[in-house]
Design a protein around this motif. Structure first.
Motif, PDB file in Angstrom:
ATOM      1  N   GLU A  26      33.630  -6.047 -45.954  1.00 52.69           N
ATOM      2  CA  GLU A  26      32.712  -6.357 -44.862  1.00 52.69           C
ATOM      3  C   GLU A  26      33.425  -7.178 -43.794  1.00 52.69           C
ATOM      4  N   ALA A  27      33.597  -6.604 -42.607  1.00 53.46           N
ATOM      5  CA  ALA A  27      34.122  -7.320 -41.443  1.00 53.46           C
ATOM      6  C   ALA A  27      33.051  -7.294 -40.363  1.00 53.46           C
ATOM      7  N   ARG A  28      33.147  -8.223 -39.421  1.00 51.69           N
ATOM      8  CA  ARG A  28      32.116  -8.318 -38.387  1.00 51.69           C
ATOM      9  C   ARG A  28      32.738  -8.529 -37.017  1.00 51.69           C
ATOM     10  N   THR A  29      31.881  -8.496 -36.006  1.00 52.87           N
ATOM     11  CA  THR A  29      32.332  -8.701 -34.631  1.00 52.87           C
ATOM     12  C   THR A  29      31.659  -9.952 -34.070  1.00 52.87           C
ATOM     13  N   TYR A  30      32.453 -10.884 -33.596  1.00 54.07           N
ATOM     14  CA  TYR A  30      31.948 -12.107 -32.955  1.00 54.07           C
ATOM     15  C   TYR A  30      32.651 -12.248 -31.614  1.00 54.07           C
ATOM     16  N   TYR A  31      31.963 -12.398 -30.501  1.00 49.35           N
ATOM     17  CA  TYR A  31      30.523 -12.327 -30.363  1.00 49.35           C
ATOM     18  C   TYR A  31      30.241 -11.049 -29.588  1.00 49.35           C
ATOM     19  N   ALA A  32      29.650 -10.089 -30.261  1.00 52.62           N
ATOM     20  CA  ALA A  32      29.434  -8.778 -29.685  1.00 52.62           C
ATOM     21  C   ALA A  32      28.062  -8.256 -30.103  1.00 52.62           C
ATOM     22  N   PRO A  33      27.157  -8.119 -29.167  1.00 52.46           N
ATOM     23  CA  PRO A  33      27.337  -8.421 -27.741  1.00 52.46           C
ATOM     24  C   PRO A  33      27.287  -9.924 -27.474  1.00 52.46           C
ATOM     25  N   ALA A  34      27.791 -10.300 -26.316  1.00 51.54           N
ATOM     26  CA  ALA A  34      27.703 -11.699 -25.898  1.00 51.54           C
ATOM     27  C   ALA A  34      26.244 -12.046 -25.584  1.00 51.54           C
ATOM     28  N   VAL A  35      25.944 -13.342 -25.525  1.00 54.06           N
ATOM     29  CA  VAL A  35      24.553 -13.792 -25.429  1.00 54.06           C
ATOM     30  C   VAL A  35      23.854 -13.265 -24.179  1.00 54.06           C
ATOM     31  N   HIS A  36      24.572 -13.103 -23.073  1.00 54.34           N
ATOM     32  CA  HIS A  36      23.895 -12.661 -21.842  1.00 54.34           C
ATOM     33  C   HIS A  36      23.383 -11.229 -21.951  1.00 54.34           C
ATOM     34  N   MET A  37      23.780 -10.519 -23.010  1.00 56.37           N
ATOM     35  CA  MET A  37      23.296  -9.162 -23.238  1.00 56.37           C
ATOM     36  C   MET A  37      22.011  -9.141 -24.067  1.00 56.37           C
ATOM     37  N   PHE A  38      21.626 -10.278 -24.660  1.00 60.11           N
ATOM     38  CA  PHE A  38      20.427 -10.330 -25.497  1.00 60.11           C
ATOM     39  C   PHE A  38      19.181 -10.223 -24.609  1.00 60.11           C
ATOM     40  N   PRO A  39      18.107  -9.635 -25.141  1.00 59.54           N
ATOM     41  CA  PRO A  39      16.897  -9.467 -24.315  1.00 59.54           C
ATOM     42  C   PRO A  39      16.376 -10.770 -23.703  1.00 59.54           C
ATOM     43  N   LEU A  40      16.378 -11.854 -24.458  1.00 57.75           N
ATOM     44  CA  LEU A  40      15.845 -13.109 -23.934  1.00 57.75           C
ATOM     45  C   LEU A  40      16.656 -13.635 -22.757  1.00 57.75           C
ATOM     46  N   PHE A  41      17.950 -13.298 -22.708  1.00 60.55           N
ATOM     47  CA  PHE A  41      18.836 -13.895 -21.712  1.00 60.55           C
ATOM     48  C   PHE A  41      19.329 -12.889 -20.672  1.00 60.55           C
ATOM     49  N   LYS A  42      18.754 -11.682 -20.648  1.00 62.90           N
ATOM     50  CA  LYS A  42      19.295 -10.644 -19.769  1.00 62.90           C
ATOM     51  C   LYS A  42      19.141 -10.977 -18.286  1.00 62.90           C
ATOM     52  N   ASP A  43      18.162 -11.820 -17.939  1.00 65.22           N
ATOM     53  CA  ASP A  43      17.973 -12.195 -16.542  1.00 65.22           C
ATOM     54  C   ASP A  43      18.477 -13.603 -16.233  1.00 65.22           C
ATOM     55  N   THR A  44      19.229 -14.175 -17.160  1.00 59.99           N
ATOM     56  CA  THR A  44      19.726 -15.544 -16.987  1.00 59.99           C
ATOM     57  C   THR A  44      20.802 -15.596 -15.906  1.00 59.99           C
ATOM     58  N   SER A  45      20.804 -16.676 -15.136  1.00 56.58           N
ATOM     59  CA  SER A  45      21.791 -16.849 -14.072  1.00 56.58           C
ATOM     60  C   SER A  45      23.195 -16.899 -14.654  1.00 56.58           C
ATOM     61  N   ARG A  46      24.169 -16.422 -13.882  1.00 57.15           N
ATOM     62  CA  ARG A  46      25.541 -16.352 -14.386  1.00 57.15           C
ATOM     63  C   ARG A  46      26.508 -16.165 -13.226  1.00 57.15           C
ATOM     64  N   VAL A  47      27.774 -16.407 -13.507  1.00 54.69           N
ATOM     65  CA  VAL A  47      28.838 -15.956 -12.622  1.00 54.69           C
ATOM     66  C   VAL A  47      29.473 -14.740 -13.298  1.00 54.69           C
ATOM     67  N   ASP A  48      30.560 -14.238 -12.744  1.00 52.26           N
ATOM     68  CA  ASP A  48      31.205 -13.044 -13.307  1.00 52.26           C
ATOM     69  C   ASP A  48      31.607 -13.281 -14.766  1.00 52.26           C
ATOM     70  N   LEU A  49      31.252 -12.336 -15.631  1.00 50.63           N
ATOM     71  CA  LEU A  49      31.522 -12.451 -17.070  1.00 50.63           C
ATOM     72  C   LEU A  49      32.379 -11.297 -17.569  1.00 50.63           C
ATOM     73  N   SER A  50      33.262 -10.804 -16.724  1.00 51.13           N
ATOM     74  CA  SER A  50      34.031  -9.608 -17.078  1.00 51.13           C
ATOM     75  C   SER A  50      34.959  -9.848 -18.264  1.00 51.13           C
ATOM     76  N   GLN A  51      35.548 -11.039 -18.356  1.00 52.20           N
ATOM     77  CA  GLN A  51      36.454 -11.299 -19.478  1.00 52.20           C
ATOM     78  C   GLN A  51      35.685 -11.397 -20.801  1.00 52.20           C
ATOM     79  N   THR A  52      34.496 -11.979 -20.735  1.00 57.26           N
ATOM     80  CA  THR A  52      33.626 -12.037 -21.909  1.00 57.26           C
ATOM     81  C   THR A  52      33.297 -10.628 -22.393  1.00 57.26           C
ATOM     82  N   GLU A  53      32.954  -9.754 -21.467  1.00 60.14           N
ATOM     83  CA  GLU A  53      32.555  -8.401 -21.842  1.00 60.14           C
ATOM     84  C   GLU A  53      33.728  -7.600 -22.394  1.00 60.14           C
ATOM     85  N   ILE A  54      34.915  -7.834 -21.872  1.00 60.47           N
ATOM     86  CA  ILE A  54      36.099  -7.149 -22.407  1.00 60.47           C
ATOM     87  C   ILE A  54      36.389  -7.607 -23.829  1.00 60.47           C
ATOM     88  N   LEU A  55      36.432  -8.933 -24.026  1.00 64.32           N
ATOM     89  CA  LEU A  55      36.804  -9.445 -25.345  1.00 64.32           C
ATOM     90  C   LEU A  55      35.752  -9.098 -26.391  1.00 64.32           C
TER      91      LEU A  55
END
Length: 369
Positions: free
Chosen positions: A311-340
């Protein structure tokens, strides 16, 4: 069906030792509410960490984050935002929202998986007037190598910083100090999935004795010395049994750290020419071994490991800004987060993990990358 090699395998005290502790608790007739074993555990934690730190032990790390956010940032209302990386567990952003603030997300450094100073400077330009402070993350329990730069920058802008070091109890910063003494306070998890696992529990550390006193009050309904509520508290007290387990775990914790780092070293030595490892991860407490692979290879690697019962897992995938509760949360560019978040895999690390199992896992990965 349970995997042959589970992702997490907690190391808890011997049953006979726990039974002896339980008999002591019965004799004390004290089960919670900061009983005698609580103070034994707190003193032992403070002695272990050194640095003149004060420890406040709580029911779990999420309540610890809530208490810390309230104690450190509460006086800064009506400022709206608290900055936090999106590459983290949801507990931090949730704690921010529970305390009436809004998270605003910034990016990580792709090479280190740690919060990115350049991204945060962009956040300052866009949200600085409404910013109450920062919850920094020591991702994967790795002590941020730029912690001094963070503290200097935030001091210049009069912004307090809490650090979420959840799996990092026993990890070190570059100066050799154990995590716990940076920012206004640091928060750790003692959940069973963490290297210092006791079942449930959390820890807040600070060099400020007045803040420690405030946190002790907040975790106990906001009571003052006269047992009257004079601040917005909650019940976040830890039980005496959890504290007793914590004392047992602490007795052998250096041995635990050596063991986990040895397993990590085996992964690293076998895979270093095939995948990327995170900088300074070998100085962390090692909750698990994280590697970075090409995004189009990850699904196949995870499937191949599952096929052999690992059993292996992925952390953190998806990142928190992709979760339904936080999808409209304010942010700056998160491209590196999404790549990693599309490239990282976390591999199991167990107590006394057999090197043959580690080699088997590594063989699968080397055939797949």
């Amino acid at each position: 069906m349970n995997p042959r090699v589970p992702f997490i395998k907690p190391k808890l005290p011997d049953v006979d030792d726990v039974a002896a502790d339980l008999r002591r608790i019965y004799a004390n007739n004290y089960y919670s509410n900061n009983g005698p074993i609580y103070f034994e555990f707190r003193n032992a934690i403070e002695q272990y960490l050194g640095q003149g730190l004060h420890a406040v032990i709580v029911a779990n790390a999420t309540t610890g984050l809530q208490l810390a956010v309230e104690a450190v940032f509460g006086s800064r209302r009506p400022k709206k935002y608290i900055a936090i990386p999106s590459f983290t567990f949801s507990a931090g952003p949730l704690a921010i929202k529970w305390c009436g603030f809004e998270p605003v997300f910034f990016d990580i450094n792709l090479k280190t998986a740690q919060p990115d100073l350049t991204s945060f400077r962009t956040l300052l330009e866009n949200f600085g007037e409404e910013l109450a402070g920062v919850v920094l993350i020591n991702d994967f329990g790795i002590g941020n190598s730029e912690i001094n730069d963070w503290e200097e920058l935030l001091h210049q802008h009069d912004l307090p910083m809490i650090i979420d070091s959840a799996p990092g109890f026993g990890s070190t910063y570059e100066d050799g100090n154990l995590l716990g003494g940076a920012g206004v306070c640091e928060v750790f998890s003692f959940h069973a999935t963490k290297p210092f696992g006791i079942g449930e529990g959390g820890l807040i550390t600070t060099s400020d004795p007045m803040l420690a006193e405030t946190l002790e009050s907040l975790k106990n309904f906001g009571f003052n010395s006269e047992k009257m509520t004079d601040k917005m508290g909650m019940n976040a007290k830890i039980t005496e049994l959890d504290c007793a387990i914590g004392l047992r775990v602490l007795e052998k914790y250096e041995e635990t750290l050596r063991d986990r780092r040895k397993t990590y070293e085996t992964y690293s030595s076998l895979l270093k020419d095939h995948v990327q490892f995170l900088p300074r991860a070998d100085t962390a407490a090692i909750q698990f071994a994280s590697i970075i692979v090409e995004a189009d290879k990850r699904h196949g690697i995870l499937g191949s490991l599952k096929d052999i019962g690992v059993e292996a897992r992925t952390y953190y995938a998806p990142a928190v800004h992709m979760f339904p509760l936080f999808k409209d949360t304010s942010r700056v560019d998160l491209s590196q987060t999404e790549i990693l978040s599309q490239k990282i895999i976390s591999l199991p690390v167990h107590p006394q993990m057999e090197s043959s199992i580690v080699k088997e896992i590594c063989d699968v990965i080397m055939r797949s990358v």
